[in-house]
Design an enzyme around this catalytic site. Sequence first.
Site, PDB file in Angstrom:
ATOM      1  CG  HIS A 168      -2.025  -0.912   1.255  1.00  0.00           C
ATOM      2  ND1 HIS A 168      -2.259  -1.826   2.257  1.00  0.00           N
ATOM      3  CD2 HIS A 168      -3.050  -1.072   0.367  1.00  0.00           C
ATOM      4  CE1 HIS A 168      -3.356  -2.520   1.989  1.00  0.00           C
ATOM      5  NE2 HIS A 168      -3.849  -2.087   0.844  1.00  0.00           N
ATOM      6  CB  CYS A 255      -3.072  -1.917   8.686  1.00  0.00           C
ATOM      7  SG  CYS A 255      -1.494  -1.667   7.934  1.00  0.00           S
TER       8      CYS A 255
HETATM    9  C1  CIR Z   1      -3.564  -7.644   3.164  1.00  0.00           C
HETATM   10  O1  CIR Z   1      -2.752  -8.136   2.374  1.00  0.00           O
HETATM   11  O2  CIR Z   1      -4.579  -7.059   2.779  1.00  0.00           O
HETATM   12  C2  CIR Z   1      -3.294  -7.779   4.651  1.00  0.00           C
HETATM   13  N1  CIR Z   1      -2.607  -8.983   4.901  1.00  0.00           N
HETATM   14  C3  CIR Z   1      -2.497  -6.608   5.147  1.00  0.00           C
HETATM   15  C4  CIR Z   1      -3.227  -5.302   5.067  1.00  0.00           C
HETATM   16  C5  CIR Z   1      -2.431  -4.177   5.599  1.00  0.00           C
HETATM   17  N2  CIR Z   1      -3.187  -2.975   5.566  1.00  0.00           N
HETATM   18  C6  CIR Z   1      -2.694  -1.772   5.317  1.00  0.00           C
HETATM   19  O3  CIR Z   1      -1.535  -1.635   4.969  1.00  0.00           O
HETATM   20  N3  CIR Z   1      -3.511  -0.741   5.378  1.00  0.00           N
END
Ligand code: CIR
Length: 264
Positions: A168, A255
């Site tokens: 991201h 996150c």
């Molecule tokens: C994913 O791949 O969507 C999750 N394992 C990690 C999400 C992390 N979220 C973020 O950076 N906002």
Amino acid sequence: MSRRSYTFTHAITRKPGSSITDGLRAVDTGSPSLQIFLQHHAEYVAALKSTGACVTELEAHEDFPDSVFVEDAALCLPEGAIAMRPGTPSRLGEAAEMKPILKEFYGRVLSIEGPGFIDGGDILTTEREILVGTSARTDCRGIEELRDLVKTWGYSVREVKTPKGVLHFKTDCSLLDEETILSTKRLDASGCFEGYRILHTAEGEEACANAIRFNDLVLMPDGFPKTAKLLEDAGYNLRQIGNSEAAKLDGGMSCLSLRFTPSR
Ligand code: CIR
């Protein structure tokens, strides 16, 4: 216009559940331990609460292994909340789950309807604009739909690029105050932060760029001593939080919460 983009009265978090072992990851560095994740998560929530904010702690949702990463499901602005359209099939349903919860705080909750996709992790709201990185999860159509929705609230949306191989946009940057952004050198090299004051993560410590400014605190993952010293020397009130298990699933500080001050 000053929007106080790092002061918040509220946050929403969701506990990790036993299904985190099925969470998405770019590289397999081992299975996350639920017990350790829960400890880290409790530390994180306690830090948010210590600033005086009201934190809504949702129970684990086992149907969605990545739902501990609540940030990706919505964008919360003072004027309103918008349910996102996460760009990976196993997470698409998380936005609908978040909508009724957001309605407890906001009179009206909008949605990205598609066909585009957008994850909250690709959105950095600063005092002057909303930066959105295209990534494997966020496309131009999703950004365009967001731009239309927030236009009426007076926000300008700027499309930028998440570096290749980075999950991201905010994996590589965080807002520290009105004018300062913590960024990896690789992201800053793209030129997307022109006009901001930039602090770079130390060499080899790129994994701590996903920090958050939450009221008077800066929360960052522990284990990154050079960057921690840099931030402390710059005058930030730093709280280092264990993040080893979230990191196995490519997650960091931003996150794990939705942060907001609803103006109703
Ligand atoms: C994913 O791949 O969507 C999750 N394992 C990690 C999400 C992390 N979220 C973020 O950076 N906002």
